[in-house]
Design an enzyme around this catalytic site. Structure first.
Site: not given
Lengths: 337, 337
Positions: A205, A235-236, A259
Site C-alpha cells: 500500500t 481491505g482497509d 488489511g
C-alpha cells in the site's frame, strides 16, 4: 507565532522485505521512488501549501512509481485487471472520500479527493465509482499503463526465479509465498513460459500524512489491493477509520499491512482514540496500536503525524518502505528496522 | 457463578419518524415486527445459546419483515434492483464478516456470517460477494420477493399521497423528502400512474446486539441501503468499526442513521474506545458517541450491550424503532422518545 510545525511522512508498504532478496540497484530504486514522493509533498508544505495538497502530491508520485502497489504498480486481479482502492481524509473539515475497485484511473487518490469534495458520500465502489470517475473526467490510463515497465519486469523475473527454484524442492504443485502477511500461491510453471500476470506483482500500500503551517492534518492511502483477489474483497485502504484517519485535534494516520486485522482494530482511528481518550502522545498511541495489531496477528505498520510536527512510523513486520521530513528531524528514507 | 447476564437489543432504523404520519394500525405492525425479532433472539439466549446465534436470529426476522429496510424490505437502487449490505462481529473470537451490494440473497446477515466463518476476509462486495453467495448456497429470493406485499403497498401509497399532495403546493418538478437524515427526490407523477419503485420505499437499517451467559458479545447490522443510490455508495452498515462492532472486553454495538457521519466518527468502535481508554460506562460511552454524532450533523442512533447485561439505545433523531430484553429490565418495545 504558532506552535504548529510542518511535517510529512510517507510509506510504500510494509511486510516481509528481505535484504537477501534485495539488490543494491533495486534498493536504490526504492529509495529514489520514496525520495521523489517525499520531495513532492514537502515542497508544497514549505511553500505554505495545505496538508491535503501535500499528501495528494506525495501519493500521486507513489502511484506513478511502478515499484509500489498502487496506481501504475497495482497488482492484478483474477481476470488480469487492475482494481484499485484509495482514501483521503481532511482533519480540518472532518471530511473524507474513498473509492474501491476502480479501474483504469491513473491516480485513484485524486478520485478519492473528488468523492470527498464533490459528493455527500464517503465511499464509492465498483461500477458506480468508475461511472463517477468518468463523470469527473479524471485522467484515465489504458490497461497497458499498469503493466509494461522494463525495471518492473526485472523485479518480477527475479522473484519468479526465486520461487520456481524453491518449487523444485517440493512435491506440491503450488508454492506458498508470503508477502506482506499474505500467503500467495505461486504457479510452478517454467520460468520461460511463466504467465507473469496474476500471482506475483508487487504488494503493499502507499500512503502519506502531513501537518501544515496552519496545524491542519491530512491523510491519504492508496493500493492496488491483493493479487489475484477473489470474491470482491475490500481491505482497509478505502475504509476511513481502518486504513486512513485524520483529525486536527489528534493526528493523521495512514496504514499498511494485512488489511483484515487493521479493519478489526479500526487501526487508524485507534491511534486517534488513544490520544483523545487516554491522553497518549502520538508516538505512544501509534506504537500501542501497532503492538495491538501484532498481538492479534496483524502484520504491518502505519505512519502518523500530529499538529506539533511529531512523526511516528512504527511497524511490526520485517520492514516498511518509509520516508519523512520535518523541521526538527530533517529528511529520512528507510526500509528496514 | 458469573456476573454475566444475558441481554438483547434490536433496532429497526432511526430517523424522522413522525407520529402524524403513523396510523395506529401501522404502529401496531411495527411493534409486532420488533416483537417477533426480539423473541427470536431472546429465546436463544434463554436456552443457553450464543450471542452470535441470537443476533443472527433477530436480524433474520427483521430482514424477513417488509416494514424494515433490510432483506425483504430493502429499498430499490437506481435500476430497480435491491442491493443489500450486512455485517456481523463476534466479540469473543474477535472476528467479523460483511457483504456489500449483494442481490437476491434472502438473508444477507447469514452471508455476512459465512464471510466471517468461511473466509479469511472481512468485507466482500459486488459481483464477487454474489459469487460467494452462490458458492455457499445461501437461500436466494427472486426480485419479486423484495417487492410484493399488500401491507407494504398500503404504506407506500400512504406516503405517496402525502408527498404528492405536498408536491401540488410547489412549482418545483421534484420534491425533497427527508427521511433518516437523507434528502430524497420524490417524483411528482400522479398517484394513479406512480411508479412505486425507486424513490419511496422504507428507509433505515436493522440490527441486533447481544450478551450471552458466557459473557460473549455479538453484533449484527443489515440494510437495503439508500433508495435510488448512485455511484455505488457504501454506507456504514458493512463497515466494521463504523456500523457494527463487538469486543467482549467492552461492548457490542449496531448503528443506524446517516451512514457517512457514522463512518467519519468510526461510531461503533468509538463506543468501545471510550470504555477501553476512558473507563466510561456503557451508557456514558454510547450517549457520548451519539452526542458527538449530533455535533457533527450525523442523525441516527445505536444500540449497545456489555457483558454485565447493560443496554444502551441512545439516538439523536426523532425516533428509533427499538426493542430490548434483559434479566433486569424486562421487555421493551419503543418507537419515539
Amino acid at each position: 507565532m504558532s506552535e504548529n510545525k510542518i511535517a510529512l511522512a510517507i510509506h510504500g508498504g510494509a511486510g516481509t522485505i528481505l535484504k537477501s532478496r534485495m539488490t543494491a540497484e533495486l534498493e536504490s530504486e526504492y529509495r529514489s521512488g520514496l525520495k521523489t514522493a517525499l520531495e513532492a509533498g514537502w515542497k508544497i508544505l514549505l511553500n505554505g501549501g495545505t496538508s491535503l495538497d501535500a499528501v495528494e502530491a506525495a501519493v500521486v508520485e507513489l502511484e506513478n512509481c511502478a515499484l509500489f502497489n498502487a496506481g501504475k504498480g497495482a497488482v492484478f486481479t483474477h481476470d488480469g485487471k487492475n482494481e484499485m482502492d484509495a482514501s483521503m481524509m481532511d482533519g480540518a473539515a472532518h471530511k473524507a472520500g474513498a473509492v474501491a475497485f476502480v479501474r483504469n484511473v491513473k491516480n485513484p487518490i485524486r478520485l478519492a479527493r473528488l468523492v470527498m469534495e464533490r459528493t455527500e458520500h464517503i465511499l464509492l465502489a465498483g461500477d458506480g465509482a468508475n461511472e463517477f470517475a468518468r463523470e469527473m473526467n479524471v485522467e484515465s490510463a489504458a490497461d497497458e499503463y499498469f503493466f509494461t515497465d522494463f525495471r518492473y519486469q526485472q523485479l518480477l523475473e527475479a522473484r519468479t526465479r526465486g520461487t520456481v527454484q524453491l518449487d523444485h524442492a517440493t512435491d506440491e504443485p503450488q508454492l506458498i509465498e508470503e508477502i506482506a502477511g499474505f500467503k500467495f500461491q505461486v504457479s510452478n510453471e517454467k520460468p520461460e513460459t511463466l504467465n507473469l500476470k496474476p500471482e506475483i506483482k508487487n504488494l503493499g500500500t502507499v500512503g502519506a500524512v502531513a501537518s501544515d503551517w496552519r496545524g491542519n492534518l491530512a491523510a491519504a492511502t492508496s493500493t492496488g489491493g491483493m493479487t489475484n483477489k477473489k470474491f470482491g474483497r475490500i481491505g482497509d485502504t478505502p475504509i476511513v477509520g481502518a486504513g486512513t484517519y485524520a483529525d486536527n485535534r489528534t493526528c493523521a494516520v495512514s496504514c499498511t499491512g494485512h488489511g483484515e486485522f487493521f479493519m478489526l482494530a479500526a487501526a487508524a482511528y485507534d491511534v486517534a482514540a488513544r490520544m483523545k481518550y487516554k491522553s497518549s502522545s502520538l508516538i505512544e498511541a501509534a506504537e500501542a496500536t501497532v503492538d495491538y495489531l501484532r498481538d492479534i496477528g496483524g502484520e504491518g505498520g502505519l505512519i502518523a503525524v500530529d499538529a506539533s510536527g511529531n512523526i511516528a512510523a512504527p511497524f511490526n513486520s520485517e520492514g516498511m518502505y518509509r520516508a519523512s521530513a520535518s523541521a526538527d528531524g530533517g529528511m529520512k528514507i528507510e526500509i528496514y528496522r
